[in-house]
Enzyme design. Structure first.
Site, short mmCIF file in Angstrom:
data_model
loop_
_atom_site.label_atom_id
_atom_site.label_comp_id
_atom_site.label_asym_id
_atom_site.label_seq_id
_atom_site.Cartn_x
_atom_site.Cartn_y
_atom_site.Cartn_z
N LYS A 22 0.83 -1.20 0.00
CA LYS A 22 0.00 0.00 0.00
C LYS A 22 0.86 1.25 0.00
O LYS A 22 0.61 2.20 -0.75
CB LYS A 22 -0.91 0.01 1.23
CG LYS A 22 -1.60 1.35 1.50
CD LYS A 22 -2.26 1.37 2.86
CE LYS A 22 -2.80 2.75 3.20
NZ LYS A 22 -1.74 3.75 3.42
N ASN A 23 1.88 1.29 0.85
CA ASN A 23 2.68 2.50 0.99
C ASN A 23 3.58 2.76 -0.21
O ASN A 23 4.13 3.85 -0.34
CB ASN A 23 3.51 2.44 2.27
CG ASN A 23 2.66 2.57 3.52
OD1 ASN A 23 1.55 3.10 3.46
ND2 ASN A 23 3.15 2.08 4.64
N CYS A 116 -5.80 8.52 8.20
CA CYS A 116 -6.09 8.11 9.57
C CYS A 116 -5.78 9.23 10.56
O CYS A 116 -4.79 9.94 10.43
CB CYS A 116 -5.27 6.87 9.94
SG CYS A 116 -5.75 5.39 9.01
N ARG A 121 -0.28 15.45 11.72
CA ARG A 121 0.47 14.98 10.55
C ARG A 121 0.64 16.16 9.60
O ARG A 121 0.08 16.20 8.51
CB ARG A 121 -0.26 13.82 9.88
CG ARG A 121 -0.53 12.67 10.83
CD ARG A 121 -1.38 11.59 10.20
NE ARG A 121 -0.60 10.72 9.33
CZ ARG A 121 -1.13 9.72 8.62
NH1 ARG A 121 -2.42 9.48 8.68
NH2 ARG A 121 -0.38 8.97 7.84
N ASP A 304 3.58 1.21 11.99
CA ASP A 304 2.39 0.58 11.44
C ASP A 304 2.15 -0.83 11.96
O ASP A 304 1.06 -1.38 11.78
CB ASP A 304 2.47 0.54 9.91
CG ASP A 304 2.11 1.87 9.27
OD1 ASP A 304 1.66 2.77 10.00
OD2 ASP A 304 2.28 2.01 8.04
N ARG A 396 -8.86 0.20 3.50
CA ARG A 396 -7.90 1.08 2.84
C ARG A 396 -6.54 0.40 2.67
O ARG A 396 -5.76 0.79 1.80
CB ARG A 396 -7.69 2.37 3.65
CG ARG A 396 -8.83 3.37 3.59
CD ARG A 396 -8.47 4.66 4.33
NE ARG A 396 -7.16 5.12 3.91
CZ ARG A 396 -6.14 5.34 4.73
NH1 ARG A 396 -6.26 5.16 6.03
NH2 ARG A 396 -4.98 5.75 4.26
#
Length: 417
Positions: A22-23, A116, A121, A304, A396
């Site tokens: 995903k990242n 999230c 952030r 994570d 997600r």
């Protein structure tokens, strides 16, 4: 409202194949519009984040085809348009279009990104870097407008080794005039994956995977191909599931060095595993030893995986201590685990676990993506039925989650409640 329902306490057996990261994919897709050629991305996971990025590409005029893990993006007709709040708010990674559009068109209009809610952030590091590269920035509420008559290279020191800022600088600097240097750059495997694509497109970047990256700007990029690396966070999540409820449970398509810190902690805990070239075989054991965990930037223990790791710590004998150092509000899973029987003395960033604890099913809510992953693991381990709400967070980041777990014997489904 959709919920995930799990009837737990079952032993899982079989093989889970890990999807593309995903990242990585959330940066590879924006990178593709740096060229008017065709970019093909293989091993692409089908996630809600992927779908939302696809919508942004189409909004900008790009052509995109996606099926069977293969993504093809043609940027010939991409126009520099505003990215509205209803799209940018869907995911944090929408901000990568700042670097991509600034690099290609020297102009960006975008709203503050979503994602999230795990703490502050800010995008200050990104904006500071863009300013050094010649961009003028105007903020109107949550909307940012960036203009650069001449986008040029710069020497940029990141106060924090931010993945997001590193990627955004890479995107913009690839087409800037002159040389850019990123000091204290993020070193995550996903950075290497993204630089590989950019270099395949004709960029001149060296140092990926180290704390100093040098980018020599080029005038034009061309089409290219890249394969998304396996998702190390998905791999780690399933590895913990195997350690807790697995019997001859295999997690395949992994790169072991990408999950090395988790493997080290599992070894310290006495987890029964056998590591192969690109897979790991796990079996549940009767006794796990307590350990201490502190999240750090790569190659340290991943933030994570901190939340999923919490479930493993509830089953360790004795006292385990946990400290989160990256995000200050990553403790949304703690009260939900307590509802399920965990003994945790916690703040937003620290926790003391006393174990082992017998977990039971409960109605719980996912506060964010990785908190949701923790609740999935807890639900599989717990006796009884667990119902998880706010599952849009989980979807997600985990491709075919229900299908993969069902294939190895889990009693799990998505229901309308």
């Amino acid at each position: 409202m959709k919920k995930i329902v799990i009837n737990g306490g079952k032993t899982l057996n079989g093989t889970i194949n890990i999807s593309g990261a995903k990242n990585s994919i959330v940066a590879l897709i924006p990178a593709a519009i740096l060229t008017d050629g065709v970019v093909e991305i293989y091993n692409t996971p089908h996630l809600t984040d992927t779908d939302n990025l696809k919508r942004i590409i189409e909004l900008l005029g790009g052509k995109i085809e996606f099926g069977h893990g293969e993504l093809k993006i043609e940027g010939k007709d991409v126009k520099n348009g505003i990215i509205p709040a209803d799209l940018s708010n869907q995911l944090r990674a929408s901000y990568y279009f700042m670097g991509a559009l600034l690099g290609r068109f020297h102009h960006v209009e975008i709203y503050f990104p979503g994602g999230c809610k795990i703490g502050a952030r800010p995008i200050d590091l990104h904006l500071k870097a863009f300013k050094k590269m010649g961009a003028a920035i105007v903020r109107d509420g949550d909307k940012y407008t960036l203009d650069a008559e001449c986008l040029h290279g710069a020497k940029i020191y990141l106060d924090v080794a931010s993945v997001g800022a590193t990627v955004n600088i890479l995107l913009a600097a690839s087409l800037a005039e002159g040389e850019s240097v990123i000091e204290n750059a993020a070193k995550e495997p996903e950075i290497i994956n993204i630089v590989s694509l950019l270099n395949n497109m004709g960029a001149k970047i060296s140092g990926a995977g180290t704390d100093k990256i040098v980018i020599k700007g080029v005038k034009k990029l061309h089409g290219a191909k890249i394969e998304t690396i396996p998702d190390r966070i998905e791999a780690g999540t399933y590895m913990m599931i195997g350690a807790l409820v697995g019997q001859d449970f295999t997690v395949s398509n992994i790169i072991p060095e990408h999950v090395d810190t988790l493997i080290s902690k599992m070894r310290d805990m006495g987890v029964d595993f056998k590591l192969e070239y690109d897979s790991i075989l796990l079996n549940r054991v009767e006794k796990l030893d307590s350990v201490n965990i502190k999240t750090l930037v790569y190659p340290g223990f991943p933030t994570d995986l901190g939340q999923p790791m919490a479930v493993l710590l509830t089953q360790a004998h004795g006292t385990s201590n946990f400290k989160e150092t990256i995000y200050e509000k990553r403790g949304g899973h703690f009260p939900e685990l307590v509802k399920m029987g965990a003994e945790i003395d916690y703040t937003d960033v620290t926790a003391k676990f006393k174990g082992p604890c017998k977990l039971h099913g409960a109605d719980v809510a996912a506060s964010d993506l990785r908190a949701g992953a923790a609740l999935i693991i807890a639900g599989l381990l717990a006796e009884g039925t667990t119902k998880i709400s706010n599952i849009e967070h989980i979807l997600r980041g985990y491709e075919d989650l229900v299908e993969k777990l069902s294939s190895v014997g889990a009693d799990i489904k998505i229901v309308e409640d």
